[in-house]
Structure formats: structure tokens, C-alpha cells
Write an enzyme that holds these catalytic residues in place. Structure first.
Site, PDB file in Angstrom:
ATOM      1  N   LYS A 243       0.470  -1.300  -0.107  1.00 24.43           N
ATOM      2  CA  LYS A 243      -0.574  -0.089  -0.079  1.00 24.43           C
ATOM      3  C   LYS A 243       0.857   0.919   0.266  1.00 24.43           C
ATOM      4  O   LYS A 243       2.229   1.384   0.597  1.00 24.43           O
ATOM      5  CB  LYS A 243      -1.292  -0.256   1.250  1.00 24.43           C
ATOM      6  CG  LYS A 243      -1.756   1.309   0.743  1.00 24.43           C
ATOM      7  CD  LYS A 243      -3.149   0.301   0.316  1.00 24.43           C
ATOM      8  CE  LYS A 243      -4.856   0.802   0.504  1.00 24.43           C
ATOM      9  NZ  LYS A 243      -5.296  -0.366  -0.375  1.00 24.43           N
TER      10      LYS A 243
HETATM   11  N1  GLU Z   1      -7.102   0.281  -3.392  1.00 23.10           N
HETATM   12  C1  GLU Z   1      -8.035  -1.344  -3.780  1.00 23.10           C
HETATM   13  C2  GLU Z   1      -7.629  -2.084  -2.351  1.00 23.10           C
HETATM   14  O1  GLU Z   1      -8.304  -1.607  -1.221  1.00 23.10           O
HETATM   15  C3  GLU Z   1      -7.022  -1.791  -4.695  1.00 23.10           C
HETATM   16  C4  GLU Z   1      -6.159  -2.460  -4.817  1.00 23.10           C
HETATM   17  C5  GLU Z   1      -5.927  -2.763  -6.528  1.00 23.10           C
HETATM   18  O2  GLU Z   1      -6.489  -2.950  -7.022  1.00 23.10           O
HETATM   19  O3  GLU Z   1      -4.759  -3.948  -6.449  1.00 23.10           O
HETATM   20  O4  GLU Z   1      -8.675  -2.799  -2.549  1.00 23.10           O
END
Ligand code: GLU
Length: 424
Positions: A114
């Protein structure tokens, strides 16, 4: 953007500790080796960068950016980038670990990561946001890569920011590398179905859970907290399946209509009103917090972390909670909710539709091919349904709630991978 006020200070939990407490319970039930537990409780890599940006008024402001790779044992790490004033290292660490578990639950070949920048995009111009995104990408040039670490949108970012990231990364490589990021605009190699994917997965898992609880979608009522991408799509798609969405909320408050809201109208209103539902005429305005305690069958928290807490969990009247957001329920609220007999489809399962279609986007980019929307939806629905069934079965086999069952499924896959790969 679906921004919701954070829980009062007295209720707040450190998100990393909230994640760890569930991880610990599931690890114990699974009899996880202490060594593997110790490996998984620490992120593989944590990067903090300082980003000086020229603001429109000529001044220079310094922003702090993060990228945490929790694990890359299952494949390249995957996870979004958050732009929010509340971003801090412990939050990014928790969100990165949740991505590892999420990708493992839906069985896609990714680890978890993240990123985030502590900033308020609502108070920044498009030019300032662009400079910030490009500076962040340049700082992370050694971290990102289609086989290393693949970012995506999260709170406060969307296709526009992903386009800047893709462009900055590609320029540095001297060639177009669209598989470095997902959630891009269609014309840059984005996937059909990606925008609505998280909300769609919420809908699929809500319907699967309603079937187990014998709740008829055609007579069911639902409240959705948060009216950003996830909340508004979940609401729209649930209505298509017969569910009556009686309330939605955003930072300006909650909006209630006992006959069911006109979500299409609410979306149009929001988009013409700087992202806010304030003044939406199709509903009665009620206090924002009250959305959690409404007399409905299904509650979808789709805003942010830590909104269902020790203090308000007792007030929840829904029979089913489907977590569109990451970490909306504090660990101290878990037990209260379980004891009340409420089923929770946990975040790492319920909102995994987004990363699943991100995976499809990456596959399409690498193949140099484009799937139809019908193919994307069919395949992601199947992955979500299979994951739901597996977690549900695990919850019965181990006699645990759905959240712990999802952690068991995820940790088991990651631990087995470590066992085979070894190499410590
Ligand atoms: N931000 C989204 C999540 O928390 C998508 C992450 C992604 O598609 O890599 O799942």
C-alpha cells in the site's frame, strides 16, 4: 470522495494493531509456526519519502509519501495509493498487510502493498496533485514495476492519478509500460469493469451472504455508509438486484428515504455538487452517524477504517454487514457484533473485487489484449463467489466467524507458500 469523520479519539484503534489482533487469532487456530508468524507480522519493506512540491502560489510545500510492501512471497506486491490527510505509517502498514490477505483470499498471484501521501487532495489544484503524483512516482522508480510492485487507486486517487503515474514511470524507462499500474483510464490500457469492480464484488458477496441468511433481496433493505466509488457502485448494483437502499451517507450527513433512494439521481447530484450529497433533494437528511444504527437488513460500511467501534457496535440493527471499506470495524467491536449474531462479510473478502479486476487489467496489459466487459464481470463474479464459499465453509469447519475464517484461508495459503519456497 465518501470522506467520513474519523471515530472519536477514545474509540480509535491503531489500524496495524487491529489487523494484528485478527492475524494472531487466526494464526493460533491454524497452529501457524512461530517462525512464519514472526515473518508475516513484519512488512518486507517500508519506504518513506519526502516530496517538495511547488504550489500554485509559488511556495514550496513538503509532503511525506509512503510505500509499504507487506509481502511479495506470492508474487509482485499489489495495492493502492491513498491521498488523505490522515495517512500515516501504521495505517499504510495495516493496509499493506490487508492487501496480502485479500489477494490470498481470492487466490490471485500477488503479494500485498500500500502507498499513501499525507495530503488533502480536496484542497489542492489538479496541477498540484499532478506534480505530487509524479514526484512520488519518481521517488518510487526502483520500487514499482510490473513484476515488482503494482500500484492502483485508493481513497483520494483515481484513473487520472494512475495515468500520471504510468506516464512518469514509462518516461523513466524510455518505453510505455502500462502494466506498472492498474485502475488506469481505458484509453491507456485500463480494464472495462474496473471502475465498478469493488462495488460489484460487494454486491456479489452481499447476495451470497443473504442467501445463507435466507434474506430475500426483493424485500431486503440496505444502508450504505460512504458515497465514493465503492459505496455508490455497491448501492447501484444492489438496487439492480432488487434490494431497497434506504440510506446513504457522506461527510455532509446521511440521506434517508424509506421508499428507497434514487441512486442514479444521487450520483448525478454528487458529481455536480463537488462530490458532496449536501442538499440532495430526494431524501430526508439525518445525522451522519445514525446510518450505522438504522433498522435495515444489510449495512455496507464503504467509507474508511474504524467506524464501527466498541462504543456503537451495540446499536447496530442490521443482520448482515458487508465491508466495502478496508478495516471499518475495530477489533474491539468484532466480539460485540459476533455475540449479537450479525454476519460480517469481512473487508479482505467483500472488497476484493477491485484488486481482482486490477489483476485482470494487468493480465490484459501483459497479453496486449482487451477483454469484453462481459468476460471481466463473469470472471470476477466467479472468483468472488468461489472465495465467499471457501470462507463460509472454513467458518463452519473451524466454528469461527467469517472474518477469522477469511484470515485462516489467507494465512494458510501464504504459510504454505513459505514452506515450499523456504530459503530463510
Ligand atoms: N485500493 C484497492 C483496495 O484496497 C484496490 C487495490 C488494487 O487494485 O491493487 O483493494
Amino acid at each position: 470522495m465518501g470522506y467520513i469523520e474519523p471515530a472519536p479519539l477514545k474509540d480509535r484503534e491503531n489500524p496495524f494493531e487491529a489487523m494484528m489482533s485478527r492475524f494472531q487469532i487466526a494464526s493460533q487456530i491454524l497452529g501457524l509456526d512461530e517462525e512464519i508468524y514472526n515473518v508475516l507480522k513484519n512488512p518486507t519493506k517500508q519506504v518513506i519519502v519526502s516530496l517538495p512540491i511547488t504550489m500554485d502560489d509559488g511556495s514550496i510545500r513538503v509532503f511525506e509519501g509512503y510505500r509499504v510492501i507487506h509481502s511479495n512471497i506470492l508474487g509482485p506486491s499489489k495495492g493502492g495509493i491513498r491521498f488523505d490527510p490522515g495517512v500515516h505509517l501504521d495505517e499504510v502498514k495495516a493496509l499493506a498487510a490487508w492487501m496480502t490477505w485479500k489477494c490470498a483470499v481470492v487466490d490471485i498471484p500477488y503479494g500485498g502493498a500500500k502507498g499513501g501521501i499525507t495530503c488533502n487532495p480536496r484542497e489542492m489544484s489538479s496541477g498540484e496533485i499532478e506534480r505530487l503524483m509524479r514526484a512520488y512516482t519518481t521517488s518510487m522508480i526502483e520500487i514499482f514495476g510490473p513484476d515488482r510492485d503494482i500500484p492502483a487507486p485508493d481513497m483520494g486517487t483515481g484513473p487520472r492519478e494512475m495515468a500520471w503515474l504510468m506516464d512518469s514511470y514509462s518516461r523513466a524507462q524510455g518505453m510505455t509500460v502500462n502494466a506498472v499500474v492498474t485502475g488506469k483510464p481505458l484509453v491507456l490500457g485500463g480494464s472495462l469493469g474496473r471502475t465498478e469492480a469493488t462495488g460489484r464484488g460487494v454486491m456479489v458477496s452481499a447476495l451470497a451472504a443473504m442467501q445463507k441468511l435466507k434474506i430475500n433481496p426483493y424485500t431486503a433493505t440496505c444502508a450504505v455508509q460512504g458515497f465514493g466509488n465503492v459505496g455508490s457502485w455497491a448501492a447501484r448494483l444492489l438496487i439492480e438486484r432488487g434490494v431497497k437502499v434506504v440510506a446513504v451517507s457522506d461527510i455532509s450527513g446521511a440521506f434517508y428515504n424509506e421508499n428507497g433512494l434514487d441512486i442514479e439521481a444521487a450520483v448525478i447530484y454528487r458529481d455536480q455538487n463537488k462530490g458532496s450529497l449536501e442538499g440532495f433533494p430526494g431524501a430526508e437528511k439525518i445525522p451522519g452517524d445514525s446510518i450505522l444504527s438504522l433498522e435495515v437488513d444489510v449495512l455496507v460500511p464503504a467509507a474508511t477504517e474504524d467506524v464501527i467501534t466498541f462504543s456503537n457496535a451495540n446499536d447496530i440493527k442490521a443482520k448482515l454487514i458487508v465491508e466495502g471499506a478496508n478495516g471499518p470495524t475495530s477489533s474491539r467491536a468484532d466480539k460485540i457484533i459476533s455475540d449479537k449474531g450479525i454476519m460480517v462479510v469481512p473487508d479482505i473478502l467483500a472488497n476484493a473485487g477491485g484488486v481482482t479486476v486490477s489483476y485482470f487489467e494487468w493480465v490484459q496489459n501483459r497479453l496486449g489484449y482487451k477483454w469484453t466487459e462481459e468476460r471481466v464481470n463473469r470472471r470476477s463474479d466467479r472468483i468472488m463467489k468461489d472465495a465467499f464459499d471457501k470462507v463460509y465453509k472454513t467458518s463452519i469447519n473451524y466454528n469461527v466467524n467469517m472474518r477469522i475464517a477469511a484470515y485462516i484461508v489467507a494465512i494458510d495459503k501464504v504459510a504454505k507458500t513459505y514452506k515450499y519456497r523456504g530459503g530463510f
